[in-house]
Scaffold this motif. Structure first.
Motif, PDB file in Angstrom:
ATOM      1  N   TRP A 104      31.390  81.670  64.459  1.00 12.64           N
ATOM      2  CA  TRP A 104      30.879  80.421  63.896  1.00 12.64           C
ATOM      3  C   TRP A 104      29.477  80.127  64.414  1.00 12.64           C
ATOM      4  O   TRP A 104      28.605  79.685  63.664  1.00 12.64           O
ATOM      5  N   GLN A 105      29.237  80.394  65.694  1.00 14.11           N
ATOM      6  CA  GLN A 105      27.938  80.115  66.308  1.00 14.11           C
ATOM      7  C   GLN A 105      26.819  80.992  65.750  1.00 14.11           C
ATOM      8  O   GLN A 105      25.641  80.628  65.835  1.00 14.11           O
ATOM      9  N   THR A 106      27.170  82.143  65.200  1.00 13.21           N
ATOM     10  CA  THR A 106      26.147  83.071  64.711  1.00 13.21           C
ATOM     11  C   THR A 106      26.180  83.229  63.194  1.00 13.21           C
ATOM     12  O   THR A 106      25.485  84.085  62.650  1.00 13.21           O
ATOM     13  N   ARG A 107      26.983  82.433  62.520  1.00 14.21           N
ATOM     14  CA  ARG A 107      27.137  82.579  61.071  1.00 14.21           C
ATOM     15  C   ARG A 107      25.822  82.288  60.346  1.00 14.21           C
ATOM     16  O   ARG A 107      25.001  81.512  60.824  1.00 14.21           O
ATOM     17  N   PRO A 108      25.610  82.881  59.155  1.00 12.12           N
ATOM     18  CA  PRO A 108      24.428  82.543  58.349  1.00 12.12           C
ATOM     19  C   PRO A 108      24.508  81.082  57.893  1.00 12.12           C
ATOM     20  O   PRO A 108      25.586  80.566  57.609  1.00 12.12           O
ATOM     21  N   LEU A 109      23.346  80.417  57.836  1.00 11.00           N
ATOM     22  CA  LEU A 109      23.287  79.024  57.435  1.00 11.00           C
ATOM     23  C   LEU A 109      22.681  78.892  56.047  1.00 11.00           C
ATOM     24  O   LEU A 109      22.152  79.858  55.492  1.00 11.00           O
ATOM     25  N   SER A 110      22.759  77.697  55.486  1.00 10.55           N
ATOM     26  CA  SER A 110      22.138  77.441  54.188  1.00 10.55           C
ATOM     27  C   SER A 110      20.631  77.640  54.297  1.00 10.55           C
ATOM     28  O   SER A 110      20.034  77.438  55.370  1.00 10.55           O
ATOM     29  N   ASN A 111      19.995  78.031  53.191  1.00  8.58           N
ATOM     30  CA  ASN A 111      18.551  78.279  53.254  1.00  8.58           C
ATOM     31  C   ASN A 111      17.730  76.995  53.310  1.00  8.58           C
ATOM     32  O   ASN A 111      16.559  77.014  53.682  1.00  8.58           O
ATOM     33  N   CYS A 112      18.352  75.857  52.954  1.00  9.37           N
ATOM     34  CA  CYS A 112      17.622  74.593  53.010  1.00  9.37           C
ATOM     35  C   CYS A 112      18.573  73.445  53.329  1.00  9.37           C
ATOM     36  O   CYS A 112      19.694  73.396  52.800  1.00  9.37           O
ATOM     37  N   TYR A 113      18.112  72.545  54.180  1.00  8.06           N
ATOM     38  CA  TYR A 113      18.842  71.310  54.463  1.00  8.06           C
ATOM     39  C   TYR A 113      17.916  70.140  54.133  1.00  8.06           C
ATOM     40  O   TYR A 113      16.772  70.091  54.599  1.00  8.06           O
ATOM     41  N   ALA A 114      18.432  69.224  53.321  1.00  7.68           N
ATOM     42  CA  ALA A 114      17.618  68.062  52.950  1.00  7.68           C
ATOM     43  C   ALA A 114      17.357  67.174  54.168  1.00  7.68           C
ATOM     44  O   ALA A 114      16.244  66.671  54.354  1.00  7.68           O
ATOM     45  N   PHE A 115      18.382  66.988  54.986  1.00  6.49           N
ATOM     46  CA  PHE A 115      18.259  66.154  56.184  1.00  6.49           C
ATOM     47  C   PHE A 115      18.928  66.868  57.352  1.00  6.49           C
ATOM     48  O   PHE A 115      19.984  67.494  57.189  1.00  6.49           O
ATOM     49  N   ARG A 153       9.595  71.630  46.282  1.00  6.22           N
ATOM     50  CA  ARG A 153      10.510  72.181  47.285  1.00  6.22           C
ATOM     51  C   ARG A 153      11.961  71.917  46.901  1.00  6.22           C
ATOM     52  O   ARG A 153      12.825  72.790  47.075  1.00  6.22           O
ATOM     53  N   VAL A 154      12.232  70.754  46.378  1.00  3.20           N
ATOM     54  CA  VAL A 154      13.599  70.421  45.952  1.00  3.20           C
ATOM     55  C   VAL A 154      14.035  71.347  44.819  1.00  3.20           C
ATOM     56  O   VAL A 154      15.128  71.922  44.844  1.00  3.20           O
ATOM     57  N   LEU A 155      13.165  71.514  43.803  1.00  2.38           N
ATOM     58  CA  LEU A 155      13.498  72.358  42.646  1.00  2.38           C
ATOM     59  C   LEU A 155      13.718  73.812  43.073  1.00  2.38           C
ATOM     60  O   LEU A 155      14.568  74.513  42.519  1.00  2.38           O
ATOM     61  N   LYS A 156      12.947  74.256  44.067  1.00  2.00           N
ATOM     62  CA  LYS A 156      13.090  75.643  44.542  1.00  2.00           C
ATOM     63  C   LYS A 156      14.493  75.917  45.046  1.00  2.00           C
ATOM     64  O   LYS A 156      15.072  76.975  44.768  1.00  2.00           O
ATOM     65  N   TYR A 157      15.069  74.962  45.784  1.00  2.00           N
ATOM     66  CA  TYR A 157      16.371  75.198  46.402  1.00  2.00           C
ATOM     67  C   TYR A 157      17.542  74.676  45.562  1.00  2.00           C
ATOM     68  O   TYR A 157      18.692  74.894  45.907  1.00  2.00           O
ATOM     69  N   LEU A 158      17.221  74.011  44.467  1.00  2.00           N
ATOM     70  CA  LEU A 158      18.269  73.641  43.519  1.00  2.00           C
ATOM     71  C   LEU A 158      18.498  74.721  42.487  1.00  2.00           C
ATOM     72  O   LEU A 158      19.520  74.763  41.818  1.00  2.00           O
ATOM     73  N   ALA A 159      17.519  75.632  42.346  1.00  2.00           N
ATOM     74  CA  ALA A 159      17.591  76.676  41.334  1.00  2.00           C
ATOM     75  C   ALA A 159      18.723  77.654  41.647  1.00  2.00           C
ATOM     76  O   ALA A 159      19.027  77.903  42.781  1.00  2.00           O
TER      77      ALA A 159
END
Length: 412
Positions: free
Chosen positions: A159-170, A406-412
């Motif tokens: 869990w500590q080394t798992r891949p994360l989302s490419n973008c976090y809004a907050f 930036r929002v549109l990039k990560y919503l695509a």
């Protein structure tokens, strides 16, 4: 770190198993344990029957009931080491209902899950041992509890080394302190926690980190690590006022918008206010950072400075950080409501404190096990849930000129 000493009886039992079974593989070891589980369960069930009838089988002088033993019934139960055949004692009138392995129950591997669940709720090893003894009629050593809960360590590491989302809004960052006992010395350790809101509006705890102090250098290492785990962009980071933290965040995520937590600023400023004035002071402040517009915010701040001029220390906290208040009004009200405070991650720390109040932990792993198990409970609670008013937040992000692409990039 010095090797912890195991219970002498546990070591003797392990040596007896090795001597009698001479296991060479994990499978051999599991088969040996299965042979041991059978007699152990049968012995405990006989103890339950003694309690049920009120006398032991070899002491009928104490018999005060017409009911008596009536042989045994065969049963196969599923344990964590495989299926085990046992003989369950019976009584003449059929009133015996064992607690260890209830009638019609064939899976007893859940005992381990119950130990882990109790550990996750912050129960001490002593309390867990007592509870297991009360429920099942046998004691569980501290070493056994530690071994059972250690089963989550590989999962924790993954869990500590798992891949994360490419973008976090907050993203919300904060530290809390707890105590770790290192042999004869106890030390305060900082627990670093990062909570992220994904583009879908769900919560994600990015990880847990330990350090003897909270410092900008450690935070920079953490930001660098989450970037290596796949985080390309963060729109907003809400944080307290640790020196250098803002520059450290921007060094890893250059486009991030760093927001000081208003609640932390309030805490810093009330240090200069008599307790009798706390309520009036915080009420006046709320009119500043929660004003409906920037113009109203400026007007409220001027009134605030005049009203509390007798406490320059408190006023100075807000003058030095007023650009963080003004920054809130660059965004819509739904965004402001999310970004103005780190309460979301502080709520997680509040949940952590409920399970670490039992005292100092013997090592880092013992602490991390408890916190990780608590996180799994929180994630189960959050499952499928979205941040309140998230649709409005996304709409306001999309209409903001500096964030739209930036929002549109990560919503695509």
């Amino acid at each position: 770190m010095a090797k912890s000493k195991r219970d002498t009886k546990s070591v003797e039992l392990a040596n007896q198993i090795l001597e009698n079974y001479q296991p060479e593989t994990v499978e051999d070891m599991q088969n040996a344990l299965k042979d041991i589980f059978g007699p152990m369960f049968e012995s405990m069930l006989k103890g339950e029957m003694n309690h049920h009838l009120g006398y032991e089988s070899n002491n009928k002088a104490e018999k005060e009931t017409e009911n008596r033993r009536n042989g045994y019934g065969d049963k196969t139960v599923k344990t964590s080491s495989g299926e085990v055949a046992i003989q369950v004692p019976r009584d003449r009138d059929g009133s015996f209902d064992p607690k260890l392995i209830p009638k019609r129950q064939k899976d007893v591997s859940a005992i381990e899950n119950k130990v882990i669940s109790m550990y996750a709720r912050g129960m001490s090893q002593r309390d867990i041992s007592s509870t297991v003894e009360d429920i099942y009629g046998f004691s569980v050593s501290h070493d056994m509890i530690s071994d059972i809960t250690d089963s989550v360590l590989p999962e924790l590491e993954e869990w500590q080394t798992r891949p994360l989302s490419n973008c976090y809004a907050f993203v919300f960052v904060d530290c809390m302190y707890t105590t770790i006992r290192n042999q004869y010395e106890t030390k305060k350790y900082a627990v670093y926690t990062i909570l992220g809101y994904t583009m879908e509006g769900t919560k994600d705890i990015l990880g847990l980190w330990l350090n003897e102090t909270e410092s900008k250098h450690k935070w920079m290492q953490i930001f660098d690590e989450i970037k290596a785990r796949g985080v390309e962009d963060i729109f907003f980071i809400s944080m307290d006022g640790v020196s250098g933290l803002e520059d450290g965040a921007r060094s890893i995520f250059p486009n991030v918008i760093v927001q000081r937590c208003m609640v932390h600023l309030i805490r810093n400023s009330v240090k200069y206010i008599p307790s009798k004035d706390y309520k009036a002071f915080t009420k006046a402040l709320r009119k500043v950072y929660a004003a409906p517009s920037l113009k109203a915010c400026h007007s409220a701040f001027e009134s605030f400075k005049q009203q509390w001029a007798a406490y320059p220390g408190a006023i100075d906290v807000w003058i030095r950080n007023f650009h963080h208040v003004e920054q809130l009004y660059d965004y819509g009200s739904a965004i402001r409501k999310v970004m103005y405070t780190t309460n979301a991650v502080e709520s997680i720390h509040s949940s952590f404190r409920k399970v670490i109040k039992k005292g100092a932990f013997p090592n880092e792993n013992a602490l991390l096990k408890v916190l990780y198990l608590r996180i799994k409970e929180l994630e189960t609670k959050w499952d499928g849930g979205h941040i309140q008013n998230w649709a409005m937040v996304m709409n306001q992000l999309l209409v903001h000129e500096s964030l739209k692409d930036r929002v549109l990039k990560y919503l695509a």
